[in-house]
Design an enzyme around this catalytic site. Structure first.
Site, PDB file in Angstrom:
ATOM      1  N   ARG A  62     132.733  58.268  36.618  1.00 26.59           N
ATOM      2  CA  ARG A  62     133.352  59.426  37.259  1.00 26.59           C
ATOM      3  C   ARG A  62     132.944  60.685  36.498  1.00 26.59           C
ATOM      4  O   ARG A  62     132.744  60.657  35.290  1.00 26.59           O
ATOM      5  CB  ARG A  62     134.879  59.288  37.260  1.00 26.59           C
ATOM      6  CG  ARG A  62     135.398  58.247  38.224  1.00 26.59           C
ATOM      7  CD  ARG A  62     136.905  58.198  38.246  1.00 26.59           C
ATOM      8  NE  ARG A  62     137.445  57.647  37.013  1.00 26.59           N
ATOM      9  CZ  ARG A  62     137.918  58.340  36.000  1.00 26.59           C
ATOM     10  NH1 ARG A  62     137.965  59.659  36.054  1.00 26.59           N
ATOM     11  NH2 ARG A  62     138.369  57.745  34.928  1.00 26.59           N
TER      12      ARG A  62
ATOM     13  N   TYR B 228     128.075  56.470  42.483  1.00 24.27           N
ATOM     14  CA  TYR B 228     128.929  55.655  41.611  1.00 24.27           C
ATOM     15  C   TYR B 228     130.317  55.457  42.254  1.00 24.27           C
ATOM     16  O   TYR B 228     130.933  56.435  42.711  1.00 24.27           O
ATOM     17  CB  TYR B 228     129.076  56.301  40.213  1.00 24.27           C
ATOM     18  CG  TYR B 228     130.182  55.612  39.439  1.00 24.27           C
ATOM     19  CD1 TYR B 228     130.000  54.318  38.948  1.00 24.27           C
ATOM     20  CD2 TYR B 228     131.444  56.201  39.288  1.00 24.27           C
ATOM     21  CE1 TYR B 228     131.029  53.641  38.320  1.00 24.27           C
ATOM     22  CE2 TYR B 228     132.476  55.528  38.651  1.00 24.27           C
ATOM     23  CZ  TYR B 228     132.267  54.257  38.180  1.00 24.27           C
ATOM     24  OH  TYR B 228     133.296  53.576  37.571  1.00 24.27           O
ATOM     25  N   GLY B 229     130.800  54.233  42.229  1.00 25.17           N
ATOM     26  CA  GLY B 229     132.041  53.855  42.915  1.00 25.17           C
ATOM     27  C   GLY B 229     133.184  54.857  42.813  1.00 25.17           C
ATOM     28  O   GLY B 229     133.734  55.291  43.830  1.00 25.17           O
ATOM     29  N   GLY B 230     133.560  55.216  41.597  1.00 29.87           N
ATOM     30  CA  GLY B 230     134.723  56.087  41.405  1.00 29.87           C
ATOM     31  C   GLY B 230     134.548  57.451  42.058  1.00 29.87           C
ATOM     32  O   GLY B 230     135.526  58.155  42.336  1.00 29.87           O
TER      33      GLY B 230
ATOM     34  N   LYS C 235     140.105  56.537  43.988  1.00 32.71           N
ATOM     35  CA  LYS C 235     140.669  57.612  43.154  1.00 32.71           C
ATOM     36  C   LYS C 235     140.942  58.870  43.976  1.00 32.71           C
ATOM     37  O   LYS C 235     141.950  59.540  43.795  1.00 32.71           O
ATOM     38  CB  LYS C 235     139.709  57.948  42.014  1.00 32.71           C
ATOM     39  CG  LYS C 235     139.397  56.771  41.116  1.00 32.71           C
ATOM     40  CD  LYS C 235     140.632  56.232  40.472  1.00 32.71           C
ATOM     41  CE  LYS C 235     140.300  55.123  39.499  1.00 32.71           C
ATOM     42  NZ  LYS C 235     141.509  54.559  38.895  1.00 32.71           N
TER      43      LYS C 235
ATOM     44  N   HIS D 223     148.697  55.628  38.955  1.00 33.50           N
ATOM     45  CA  HIS D 223     147.568  54.884  38.387  1.00 33.50           C
ATOM     46  C   HIS D 223     148.134  53.667  37.649  1.00 33.50           C
ATOM     47  O   HIS D 223     148.166  53.625  36.419  1.00 33.50           O
ATOM     48  CB  HIS D 223     146.814  55.821  37.435  1.00 33.50           C
ATOM     49  CG  HIS D 223     145.480  55.315  36.985  1.00 33.50           C
ATOM     50  ND1 HIS D 223     144.863  55.783  35.856  1.00 33.50           N
ATOM     51  CD2 HIS D 223     144.637  54.389  37.517  1.00 33.50           C
ATOM     52  CE1 HIS D 223     143.703  55.172  35.701  1.00 33.50           C
ATOM     53  NE2 HIS D 223     143.548  54.321  36.686  1.00 33.50           N
TER      54      HIS D 223
ATOM     55  N   SER E 293     142.074  54.748  32.137  1.00 28.53           N
ATOM     56  CA  SER E 293     140.938  53.935  32.582  1.00 28.53           C
ATOM     57  C   SER E 293     140.385  53.090  31.438  1.00 28.53           C
ATOM     58  O   SER E 293     140.281  53.570  30.305  1.00 28.53           O
ATOM     59  CB  SER E 293     139.835  54.852  33.094  1.00 28.53           C
ATOM     60  OG  SER E 293     140.361  55.697  34.075  1.00 28.53           O
TER      61      SER E 293
ATOM     62  N   CYS F  39     141.553  50.582  29.787  1.00 29.54           N
ATOM     63  CA  CYS F  39     142.465  50.190  28.701  1.00 29.54           C
ATOM     64  C   CYS F  39     143.096  48.838  28.995  1.00 29.54           C
ATOM     65  O   CYS F  39     144.131  48.492  28.425  1.00 29.54           O
ATOM     66  CB  CYS F  39     143.559  51.231  28.508  1.00 29.54           C
ATOM     67  SG  CYS F  39     142.996  52.697  27.651  1.00 29.54           S
TER      68      CYS F  39
ATOM     69  N   LYS G 105     144.029  47.394  32.224  1.00 31.03           N
ATOM     70  CA  LYS G 105     144.989  47.180  33.326  1.00 31.03           C
ATOM     71  C   LYS G 105     144.660  45.889  34.079  1.00 31.03           C
ATOM     72  O   LYS G 105     145.550  45.115  34.400  1.00 31.03           O
ATOM     73  CB  LYS G 105     144.958  48.350  34.322  1.00 31.03           C
ATOM     74  CG  LYS G 105     145.757  49.547  33.831  1.00 31.03           C
ATOM     75  CD  LYS G 105     146.259  50.443  34.962  1.00 31.03           C
ATOM     76  CE  LYS G 105     145.164  51.013  35.812  1.00 31.03           C
ATOM     77  NZ  LYS G 105     144.244  51.873  35.041  1.00 31.03           N
ATOM     78  N   THR G 106     143.354  45.673  34.340  1.00 28.39           N
ATOM     79  CA  THR G 106     142.987  44.469  35.093  1.00 28.39           C
ATOM     80  C   THR G 106     143.359  43.220  34.289  1.00 28.39           C
ATOM     81  O   THR G 106     143.889  42.246  34.833  1.00 28.39           O
ATOM     82  CB  THR G 106     141.481  44.498  35.429  1.00 28.39           C
ATOM     83  OG1 THR G 106     141.203  45.741  36.077  1.00 28.39           O
ATOM     84  CG2 THR G 106     141.084  43.358  36.346  1.00 28.39           C
ATOM     85  N   ASN G 107     143.107  43.261  32.977  1.00 22.25           N
ATOM     86  CA  ASN G 107     143.459  42.102  32.143  1.00 22.25           C
ATOM     87  C   ASN G 107     144.961  41.860  32.143  1.00 22.25           C
ATOM     88  O   ASN G 107     145.424  40.716  32.253  1.00 22.25           O
ATOM     89  CB  ASN G 107     142.994  42.315  30.696  1.00 22.25           C
ATOM     90  CG  ASN G 107     141.482  42.365  30.595  1.00 22.25           C
ATOM     91  OD1 ASN G 107     140.790  41.950  31.504  1.00 22.25           O
ATOM     92  ND2 ASN G 107     140.982  42.878  29.482  1.00 22.25           N
TER      93      ASN G 107
ATOM     94  N   ASP H  53     145.223  48.561  39.692  1.00 20.54           N
ATOM     95  CA  ASP H  53     144.814  49.941  39.402  1.00 20.54           C
ATOM     96  C   ASP H  53     145.719  51.015  40.013  1.00 20.54           C
ATOM     97  O   ASP H  53     145.909  52.060  39.409  1.00 20.54           O
ATOM     98  CB  ASP H  53     143.373  50.154  39.894  1.00 20.54           C
ATOM     99  CG  ASP H  53     142.738  51.424  39.338  1.00 20.54           C
ATOM    100  OD1 ASP H  53     142.939  51.704  38.148  1.00 20.54           O
ATOM    101  OD2 ASP H  53     142.055  52.129  40.101  1.00 20.54           O
TER     102      ASP H  53
ATOM    103  N   SER I 134     129.810  49.229  33.548  1.00 23.07           N
ATOM    104  CA  SER I 134     129.330  48.420  34.679  1.00 23.07           C
ATOM    105  C   SER I 134     130.534  47.724  35.319  1.00 23.07           C
ATOM    106  O   SER I 134     131.550  47.496  34.666  1.00 23.07           O
ATOM    107  CB  SER I 134     128.297  47.403  34.211  1.00 23.07           C
ATOM    108  OG  SER I 134     128.798  46.636  33.147  1.00 23.07           O
ATOM    109  N   ARG I 135     130.402  47.407  36.582  1.00 26.05           N
ATOM    110  CA  ARG I 135     131.588  47.007  37.354  1.00 26.05           C
ATOM    111  C   ARG I 135     131.348  45.784  38.225  1.00 26.05           C
ATOM    112  O   ARG I 135     130.226  45.485  38.611  1.00 26.05           O
ATOM    113  CB  ARG I 135     131.974  48.167  38.292  1.00 26.05           C
ATOM    114  CG  ARG I 135     132.327  49.477  37.586  1.00 26.05           C
ATOM    115  CD  ARG I 135     133.745  49.484  37.163  1.00 26.05           C
ATOM    116  NE  ARG I 135     134.126  50.664  36.395  1.00 26.05           N
ATOM    117  CZ  ARG I 135     135.371  51.132  36.353  1.00 26.05           C
ATOM    118  NH1 ARG I 135     136.336  50.560  37.020  1.00 26.05           N
ATOM    119  NH2 ARG I 135     135.653  52.173  35.602  1.00 26.05           N
TER     120      ARG I 135
ATOM    121  N   GLY J 125     146.573  37.483  26.756  1.00 29.90           N
ATOM    122  CA  GLY J 125     147.679  36.634  27.204  1.00 29.90           C
ATOM    123  C   GLY J 125     148.928  36.805  26.341  1.00 29.90           C
ATOM    124  O   GLY J 125     150.059  36.690  26.824  1.00 29.90           O
TER     125      GLY J 125
HETATM  126  C1  OXD Z   1     139.101  54.239  36.564  1.00 31.60           C
HETATM  127  C2  OXD Z   1     138.864  53.118  37.469  1.00 31.60           C
HETATM  128  O1  OXD Z   1     138.145  54.925  36.178  1.00 31.60           O
HETATM  129  O2  OXD Z   1     139.842  52.421  37.803  1.00 31.60           O
HETATM  130  O3  OXD Z   1     140.272  54.485  36.228  1.00 31.60           O
HETATM  131  O4  OXD Z   1     137.728  52.917  37.918  1.00 31.60           O
HETATM  132 MN    MN Z   2     141.709  53.246  37.202  1.00 30.34          MN
END
Ligand code: OXD
Ligand code: MN
Length: 589
Positions: A69, A197-199, A206, A226, A248, A250, A252-254, A277, A370-371, A497
């Protein structure tokens, strides 16, 4: 297609601006999407991966100048500058439209324009909203198919309404100097140009679900945040839902896909993922806060994702996914990234498209940002409530940042107002998710600094108002920090975990089952109340250390909070400056 007059009028206007050779209306059918995918494979925009090991998966590389982004080129264009506030880049809408019209003029000549109708949120949910994205990128179409609900059901959801977000995207020439990600909240419009780029280009994410939606939420009495959403099921089958905001990259997905340590799993605890997210939260008929995940997929950071850190995410990426800017392993036509495992491929192509040998190269093979884009329904722990149109009731809100020293492992706000203060002073070290320096501490209220579509002071005011409406039904608010470092620069807390051990205290506090001790910054668990069973290298003393509040460091933080607050000027709610005064008093002379 649609007969919606508002859509058709806007579409004609945009079409005559960008003058595509051809227009394709995305209906969302498999046939259409497979055809587009084939076109992209033929043109080299996508590469087909090993269909036995990774069925339905493809690889894409963005331009090397276009990997994250771009906050410095992201604008909130409101008629009054003060409405965008001091934390956003602002431009007058008329000036910005004029400049952008110049860039969009004829930009799709020789190209096809795809019209993507999409719903953010489950079709049929009272909380969902529709957007339409016009784009010249098949990569965008295919990603939007994973990340949102696209096609004819979205037109149905919209009906004749004028309430849709008007998104215009063109890759143009991927020219960094003319890259703009512009939001016009007063017009429900987003214009993005010169990025792939995705974001920057998956406009539902976003741009809509946070920047435009936060503005809508303020006006309509709900919240776009967020935040991940997860449910913790106890051995009796009771599920407590938690929404958690982290900046971003940090984790969140985990956290959203956490696998409980054995001591919890054995007892029957489970974790369910609702979102990783973004959360849209409304006050339900019962007066509680209900959250939906407006997205349908995960657009996660690949590096560091592995069977230890997030086995569920790895599994989620194994089919029907798009990988962007990772390493291409030529031996078996699969993908790799730093931190996936200890055997990098030797015969490979790096994210820039150059030959790469993971054993000898001194450079990273995958870009740090990378995503993977993958369907949420692939996730082994996806919540049965994932697509519930009503969402899930939130009992706790957790804020967190990446702080080497100051913030303790966990503390709880004394009440909602204090919780809003705690969220407002969130700070974190920057990551690769946005271009710019990495590792610099910045204030990032509620992890919304790059995503708040209006004045940050008003945003905090909106949080306070929501708390007033929720009254005693308001979720409890917490702050966590998994990232404290020891003197050698190593993480003290094992994280991943084992974060379950901390969330378990959150759940118990929500159920009125756990005690707390008062500290100058809020309530903390007693160290003994963090379950360490099965952990070999974390002792009670480690936890005590992780929970310690260093008043000298906090006093330094107060100085930087004051500096940040002063930026918000007269729109900073007085309740928050009162909380700051209280904190200062608690920290003592
Ligand atoms: C971010 C994302 O940048 O979720 O926060 O891609
Ligand atoms: Mn995000």
């Amino acid at each position: 297609m649609t007969t919606n007059k508002h859509v058709l009028t806007w579409f004609e206007e945009m079409k005559s601006l960008v003058t595509p050779d051809k227009v394709v209306w995305i209906d969302g059918s498999d046939e259409q999407l497979m055809g587009l995918r084939q076109q992209s494979l033929d043109s080299g925009e996508l590469e087909l991966l090993n269909q036995e090991k990774l069925p339905g998966c493809v690889l894409h590389r963005t331009a090397v100048n276009d990997v994250a982004r771009v906050e410095h080129r992201t604008f909130i264009c409101t008629s009054k500058k003060e409405d965008a506030g001091p934390t956003n880049n602002w431009e007058d809408p008329q000036v910005m439209y004029k400049k952008l019209r110049g860039l969009y003029d004829g930009v799709m000549k020789g190209r096809t324009m795809y019209v993507i109708p999409y719903s953010m949120g489950p079709i049929g949910s009272p909380y969902s909203k529709v957007g339409v994205e016009l784009t010249d990128s098949i990569y965008v179409v295919l990603n939007m198919d994973i990340m949102t609900r696209i096609g004819d059901p979205a037109w149905k959801q919209l009906g004749d309404s004028n309430d849709f977000v008007r998104g215009l995207h063109s890759k143009a020439d991927i020219d960094e100097e003319n890259r703009y990600i512009c939001h016009f909240p007063e017009d429900n419009a987003i214009w993005s140009i010169n990025s792939g780029y995705g974001g920057n280009v998956l406009l539902g994410k976003k741009c809509f679900a946070l920047r435009i939606a936060s503005y809508q939420g303020k006006n309509e009495g709900w919240m776009a945040e967020h935040m991940l959403i997860l449910g913790i099921e106890d051995p009796n089958g009771k599920i407590t839902y938690i929404a958690a905001a982290f900046p971003s990259a940090c984790g969140k997905t985990n956290l959203a896909m956490l696998i409980p340590p054995e001591v919890y799993a054995k007892k029957g605890y489970k974790v369910w993922t609702v979102g990783d997210d973004i959360a849209w939260m409304n006050i339900g008929a019962d007066g509680r806060l209900w959250a939906i995940n407006p997205e349908a997929g995960f657009f996660g950071v690949a590096p560091g994702t592995n069977v230890k850190s997030n086995a569920n995410a790895v599994e989620t990426t194994r089919k029907n996914s798009i990988f962007t800017n990772v390493v291409h392993n030529l031996d078996d036509n699969t993908v790799w990234w730093e931190g996936l495992d200890k055997s990098p491929p030797e015969n490979a192509v790096d994210w820039k498209g150059n030959p790469w040998n993971g054993k000898t190269s001194t450079e990273k093979g995958a870009h740090p940002n990378s995503r993977f884009t993958c369907p949420a329904i692939n996730c082994p722990c996806i919540s049965p409530e994932f697509a519930n149109p009503q969402g899930v009731p939130i009992s706790a809100i957790v804020f967190g940042g990446r702080r080497a020293k100051t913030a303790p492992l966990i503390y709880q706000a004394r009440d909602w107002k204090h919780g809003v203060f705690v969220g407002s002073i969130m700070a974190s070290e920057t990551t690769a998710a946005a271009s710019g320096d990495v590792g610099v501490v910045r204030r990032d209220p509620m992890a919304m600094l790059p995503f708040c579509g209006y004045h940050m002071g008003d945003y905090l005011g909106h949080w306070l108002e929501m708390g007033e409406k929720l009254g005693d039904k308001a979720p409890k608010i917490f702050h966590v920090n998994w990232f404290r470092l020891d003197d050698e620069g190593q993480f003290i807390w094992p994280g991943f975990g084992d974060n379950m051990r901390v969330l378990s205290w959150v759940v118990d506090r929500c159920a009125g089952k756990a005690e707390a001790v008062d500290t100058p910054i809020g309530y903390e668990p007693k160290a003994e109340d963090i379950n360490l069973e099965g952990l070999s290298d974390v002792t009670l003393d480690t936890v005590k250390d992780l929970l310690s509040v260093d008043t000298a460091l906090w006093k330094e933080d107060v100085v930087s909070i004051k500096e940040f607050y002063s930026k918000l000027g007269s729109r900073l709610p007085s309740a928050l400056s009162d909380e700051l005064t209280k904190l200062e008093k608690n920290l003592g002379e």
